[in-house]
Structure formats: C-alpha cells, structure tokens
Design a protein around this motif. Structure first.
Motif, mmCIF file in Angstrom:
data_model
loop_
_atom_site.group_PDB
_atom_site.id
_atom_site.type_symbol
_atom_site.label_atom_id
_atom_site.label_comp_id
_atom_site.label_asym_id
_atom_site.label_seq_id
_atom_site.Cartn_x
_atom_site.Cartn_y
_atom_site.Cartn_z
ATOM 1 N N ARG A 56 3.830 3.368 8.346
ATOM 2 C CA ARG A 56 4.943 3.443 7.397
ATOM 3 C C ARG A 56 4.620 2.696 6.112
ATOM 4 N NH1 ARG A 56 9.548 1.168 5.338
ATOM 5 N NH2 ARG A 56 11.481 2.398 5.426
ATOM 6 N N ALA A 57 4.211 1.421 6.230
ATOM 7 C CA ALA A 57 3.935 0.603 5.042
ATOM 8 C C ALA A 57 2.795 1.193 4.223
ATOM 9 C CB ALA A 57 3.611 -0.827 5.456
ATOM 10 N N GLU A 58 1.747 1.661 4.905
ATOM 11 C CA GLU A 58 0.591 2.222 4.205
ATOM 12 C C GLU A 58 0.958 3.519 3.482
ATOM 13 O OE1 GLU A 58 -0.806 -0.362 7.535
ATOM 14 O OE2 GLU A 58 0.700 1.221 7.333
ATOM 15 N N THR A 59 1.827 4.304 4.090
ATOM 16 C CA THR A 59 2.267 5.556 3.475
ATOM 17 C C THR A 59 3.076 5.289 2.221
ATOM 18 O OG1 THR A 59 2.247 6.718 5.607
ATOM 19 C CG2 THR A 59 3.631 7.645 3.863
ATOM 20 N N VAL A 60 3.977 4.319 2.286
ATOM 21 C CA VAL A 60 4.782 3.965 1.112
ATOM 22 C C VAL A 60 3.896 3.392 0.013
ATOM 23 C CG1 VAL A 60 6.615 2.464 0.251
ATOM 24 C CG2 VAL A 60 6.885 3.611 2.458
ATOM 25 N N GLU A 61 2.915 2.578 0.394
ATOM 26 C CA GLU A 61 2.003 2.003 -0.598
ATOM 27 C C GLU A 61 1.224 3.089 -1.323
ATOM 28 O OE1 GLU A 61 -1.546 -1.362 -0.915
ATOM 29 O OE2 GLU A 61 -1.058 -0.488 1.027
ATOM 30 N N LEU A 62 0.736 4.078 -0.577
ATOM 31 C CA LEU A 62 0.000 5.168 -1.214
ATOM 32 C C LEU A 62 0.915 5.962 -2.140
ATOM 33 C CD1 LEU A 62 -2.468 6.921 -1.662
ATOM 34 C CD2 LEU A 62 -1.920 8.138 0.475
ATOM 35 N N ALA A 63 2.146 6.216 -1.714
ATOM 36 C CA ALA A 63 3.097 6.933 -2.563
ATOM 37 C C ALA A 63 3.329 6.179 -3.866
ATOM 38 C CB ALA A 63 4.416 7.124 -1.823
ATOM 39 N N GLN A 64 3.422 4.869 -3.768
ATOM 40 C CA GLN A 64 3.619 4.055 -4.972
ATOM 41 C C GLN A 64 2.407 4.152 -5.893
ATOM 42 O OE1 GLN A 64 4.328 -0.121 -4.181
ATOM 43 N NE2 GLN A 64 5.314 -0.423 -6.148
ATOM 44 N N GLN A 65 1.210 4.120 -5.326
ATOM 45 C CA GLN A 65 -0.005 4.243 -6.132
ATOM 46 C C GLN A 65 -0.070 5.608 -6.812
ATOM 47 O OE1 GLN A 65 -2.913 3.554 -3.105
ATOM 48 N NE2 GLN A 65 -2.888 1.329 -3.330
ATOM 49 N N MET A 66 0.272 6.657 -6.073
ATOM 50 C CA MET A 66 0.194 8.016 -6.608
ATOM 51 C C MET A 66 1.272 8.296 -7.651
ATOM 52 S SD MET A 66 -0.747 10.094 -3.085
ATOM 53 C CE MET A 66 -0.608 11.722 -3.839
ATOM 54 N N SER A 67 2.324 7.483 -7.667
ATOM 55 C CA SER A 67 3.404 7.705 -8.631
ATOM 56 C C SER A 67 2.936 7.517 -10.070
ATOM 57 C CB SER A 67 4.576 6.756 -8.343
ATOM 58 O OG SER A 67 4.221 5.400 -8.590
ATOM 59 N N GLY A 68 1.804 6.849 -10.243
ATOM 60 C CA GLY A 68 1.262 6.661 -11.581
ATOM 61 C C GLY A 68 0.469 7.852 -12.082
#
Length: 247
Positions: A56-68
């Motif tokens: 869960r945490a890793e998925t949210v972190e990747l989503a945050q990175q990709m938001s840029g």
C-alpha cells in the motif's frame, strides 16, 4: 480530454504499465496518453509478494512520484489493500488528491478465491465519488473460478470493467454485449492483436506486468551475452512470483 474519454470501444486505449519512476518517465516521454502501474512490478521492486495487500505505502509513493509527469496516471491498488470499504474510500481519496486519474480494483484474493460479490460491490461503491475512474477487475478468467458475466454485470456501477485472461474474440464480444461499461483486457503476446481486440469492441488494453517482465529478460540477456550465453525467454508471471517472498 478526460481519462474516461480515452476509453473508446473499437478504438482502445493502449495502457502501458510502469513499476517505478524511471519506467514511468520513459513511457511518458514516448507520448502515451496515460500510464498505469503494475502491482507485480511494484511488489518485485520492493521485495514483497504480489496481490497480498503488502505494498500500500509503496503504491501510494509511486503514484505521488508519477504525479509530477505530464501524463494521466491510473494506479493498480490490488483489492484496495483492505476489506473495509471505508479504508478503501480513504485510499482512493488520497490518490485523487495527488491527481491520479484512475484506480484498478480487483476481486481476486491471494488464496485463489474471489472476494464475495456483495462485499466487492460495496468496495467499488466506496471507491466512487472521488473523481477517479474506478476500473472494476474480475479475476474469474485469471483464477478460473466464478461466472465472468455475472461479475461483470454486478460491477455495473463502476466506471469500467477489466477481465484479465480474457483472450478469445468471441468471448470478448460476449462480455462487451453484457455491459454498457468500457471493457479492459490484458494484452497477451501471441493472442489477438490490438486491431483484433478493437474489432471485438474493447475500450482499453493494458500491458500489465509484461513490460516489467520484459525488462528482466533484457537485463539477463545483456549480462549473459557478456559470457556468450544465449538469451533467456521473457519470464512468466509465475516465474517472477516464485522469486518473491511469500509474506
């Protein structure tokens, strides 16, 4: 154009799936309108089992990175990382706040069973209302259990439906006819071409874990070539999961 508008039956969205920021950035640079994430790739990168609710945490972190990145992003959240609809709602709300355009929400469980249909309906309902495209995935074909058409119809309140493992054009057309929602299928090397899937009425074609698995093959081919050894085939999903921790 909205993410929903990209789902056109007969002219499907080709959705490549990334597993880290570098792969997402490389795909974005190729001009794809949208990029998804792959739960297998994310799990493997972090040494976790896939489809076990462990990332869960890793998925949210990747989503945050990709938001840029200047591209629409849809996130594979497995089964929502919880059987509690309220927790799934909170997760989708947090992803929406990052600018995520869609989520993929599956009914398959690690033990090879399907989540009870009524509970999955509640979880889909909880994921809606956040301005995010909810792609309801059923693993009937993947796990060879349950009734695909029954599940697809039951998830009719979602924004789209996804049936990985569905490859026969006739069966695809049957599913298309059973729901007004855009149908997503998984591209399978050696299976129907993108043009044939379009003819069957598919609205979205995902690559799933294929790109991640192909990257492993490429890395192994490069190092084995130094020794003059032949290139291995692209590993299967089962090959990769066998390398991962079980818990």
């Amino acid at each position: 154009m909205s993410f929903h508008d990209l789902h056109r039956p007969g002219d499907p969205l080709l959705l490549p799936n990334a597993w880290d920021y570098g792969s997402a950035a490389a795909l974005a640079a190729q001009g794809f309108a949208a990029i998804g994430t792959t739960s297998l790739g994310v799990a493997a990168v972090h040494g976790r089992p896939d489809a076990a609710g462990a990332t869960r945490a890793e998925t949210v972190e990747l989503a945050q990175q990709m938001s840029g990145l200047d591209v629409m992003v849809t996130v594979d959240i497995e089964g929502g990382f919880s059987d509690d609809p309220a927790q799934v709602s909170d997760l989708v709300a947090s992803l929406a706040a990052l600018g995520v355009a869609g989520v993929n929400l599956e009914d398959g469980r690690p033990d090879g069973t399907l989540r009870p249909m009524t509970l999955q309906q509640e979880i889909i309902e909880a994921a809606l209302g956040h301005g995010v495209f909810v792609n309801a995935r059923t693993d009937t074909c993947w796990l060879k259990t349950g009734d695909t058409l029954e599940r697809v119809r039951a998830y009719g309140h979602a924004d789209g439906v996804f049936v990985p493992g569905l490859g026969d054009p006739g069966e695809i057309a049957e599913v298309v006819a059973a729901t007004p929602l855009p149908l997503n299928v998984l591209y399978q090397p050696g299976g129907p071409s993108l043009a044939r899937l379009a003819e069957a009425g598919v609205a979205r074609v995902s690559t799933g874990s294929l790109l991640y698995r192909a990257s492993l093959q490429g890395a192994l081919a490069a190092v084995l070539a130094v020794q003059g050894r032949p290139s291995p085939p692209v590993p299967s999903y089962a090959d990769v999961t066998a390398l991962l921790p079980r818990s």
